[in-house]
Every structure is written in structure tokens, then in C-alpha cells.
Design a protein around this motif. Structure first.
Motif: not given
Length: 207
Positions: A20-27, A176-177, A188-193, A198-201
Motif C-alpha cells: 500500500v505504501a509503495g503504491g501497488v494498485d491491486y493486492i 520480487a516481493f 522491503y516490499v514498499q521499496n520494491q514496489a 519507476l522502471v515500468f513507467d
């Protein structure tokens, strides 16, 4: 069973808070070994502990649990309910995604929020008889037309840009998480997200 669910919820809460903190759209909650009652308890525990998950939490294939538990939606397997049938049960704003495994299944999914295409490349969690690969993913995107496609299977920071270049709208991941060492799971999950986005966008903006 309650103790097992509580332990599982504690672990998932850390991951979900980071997501959630990392801005993931769906979990997606994917626990196929849990019976309906235990899965429902797990979903409710997560939503009670992580309020930010309410608009993001999807339950894998268990439409009944997703609706009863107050999740944001459901992710259907390829051979599960039709989206039309699911819509007769689900609330109006319910998110419905569905798995597909090739371009031949990419059409006719009206009413889905996204199609999840895979498995793209080798991954420990899935061992299909064939992999979709990058050309296959691009073919799915073309066949799906305006329907958003999300890729899954063996995806990480090293190949997130390749996903974007196929025209897919996003990617999903498990490994990846999961940290290799004893790192704090949530951060860790936040950082990965954040890094994956960033890479994808960045790649999508120049495609």
C-alpha cells in the motif's frame, strides 16, 4: 485454525502495508489451501489491520469470500466463473480480473478490469507446459485491444521495462516481493514496489 490464520495474517499484513505504501494498485490474496471459512477470516483480519488495503484487496477465485469479506474484488482463474456470471453476484463497483494464457483467450472478457497474462518466463511458483514469453505477451496485448493486460511470471526489476515495451499496462509478481535475507518485510516490499513502478513507467513513457 484461528491461530494459523492469525499467524498468516500477521505475515501478510507486513507485506500488504508495504505494498500500500509503495503504491501497488491491486493486492491478491491467494491461499488455495484454506477452506472458505478460514479464508474469509483471513480477509477480514487483513482489512481490519490495514485500512489502506480496502480499495486494493482481491481474493483469488473465491468470489463468495471476496463479497462476504468486503474485499475490493476477485481475480478469476481462466476456467472459473464467467465475468457475466460474477457480475450477477458482485456489488456494482466490484473489481474483476481474469487470468488468460494466450492471445486466443484475450477477447470476449467484457466487464473485466484487467486480463492477467502468463506465465511469461520461468518462476519457482509456476511450472507450466509452455511459457508465453515476450512475443506471446505482445500478441495478447494486440488481441485484447482496449482491455488492459497485466503480465505475470518471472518478472522483476531486471525485466520490468520489457513488459512495458509490449504494451502491457502493468505487471504482477510474487518473488520480487520476497527478500533473500532477514530484511524488514514491509519496507522491503514498499521499496520494491516503488522501484518497479519507476522502471515500468519510465519504459512505458518512451514506448
Amino acid at each position: 485454525m484461528g491461530g494459523r490464520v492469525a499467524d498468516l495474517a500477521d505475515l501478510l499484513n507486513e507485506q500488504i502495508e508495504g505494498a500500500v505504501a509503495g503504491g501497488v494498485d491491486y493486492i491478491q490474496v491467494r491461499e488455495p489451501d484454506l477452506e472458505a471459512g478460514a479464508l474469509l477470516e483471513l480477509v477480514r483480519r487483513i482489512l481490519a489491520r490495514v485500512p489502506g488495503a480496502a480499495a486494493r484487496l482481491l481474493v483469488n477465485d473465491r468470489l463468495d469470500v471476496a463479497v462476504a469479506g468486503g474485499a475490493a474484488g476477485v481475480h478469476l482463474k481462466e476456467n472459473s466463473f464467467t465475468v457475466r456470471a460474477a457480475r450477477t453476484i458482485a456489488p456494482p463497483s466490484f473489481v474483476i480480473g481474469q487470468s488468460i494464457h494466450g492471445p486466443e483467450q484475450a477477447s470476449g472478457h467484457h466487464g473485466t478490469a484487467y486480463l492477467m497474462a502468463g506465465t511469461i518466463s520461468p518462476t519457482p511458483s509456476k511450472q507450466p507446459s509452455r511459457y508465453l514469453g515476450w512475443d506471446g505477451l505482445a500478441a495478447v496485448v494486440a488481441a485484447a485491444g482496449a482491455q488492459p493486460v497485466v503480465a505475470i511470471g518471472g518478472l522483476s526489476l531486471s525485466n520490468a521495462a520489457l513488459v512495458a515495451k509490449t504494451g502491457a499496462k502493468g505487471l504482477a509478481a510474487i518473488g520480487a516481493f520476497i527478500p533473500d535475507g532477514e530484511l524488514d518485510l514491509g519496507p522491503y516490499v514498499q521499496n520494491q514496489a516503488e522501484k518497479l513502478r519507476l522502471v515500468f513507467d519510465s519504459a512505458a513513457s518512451v514506448t
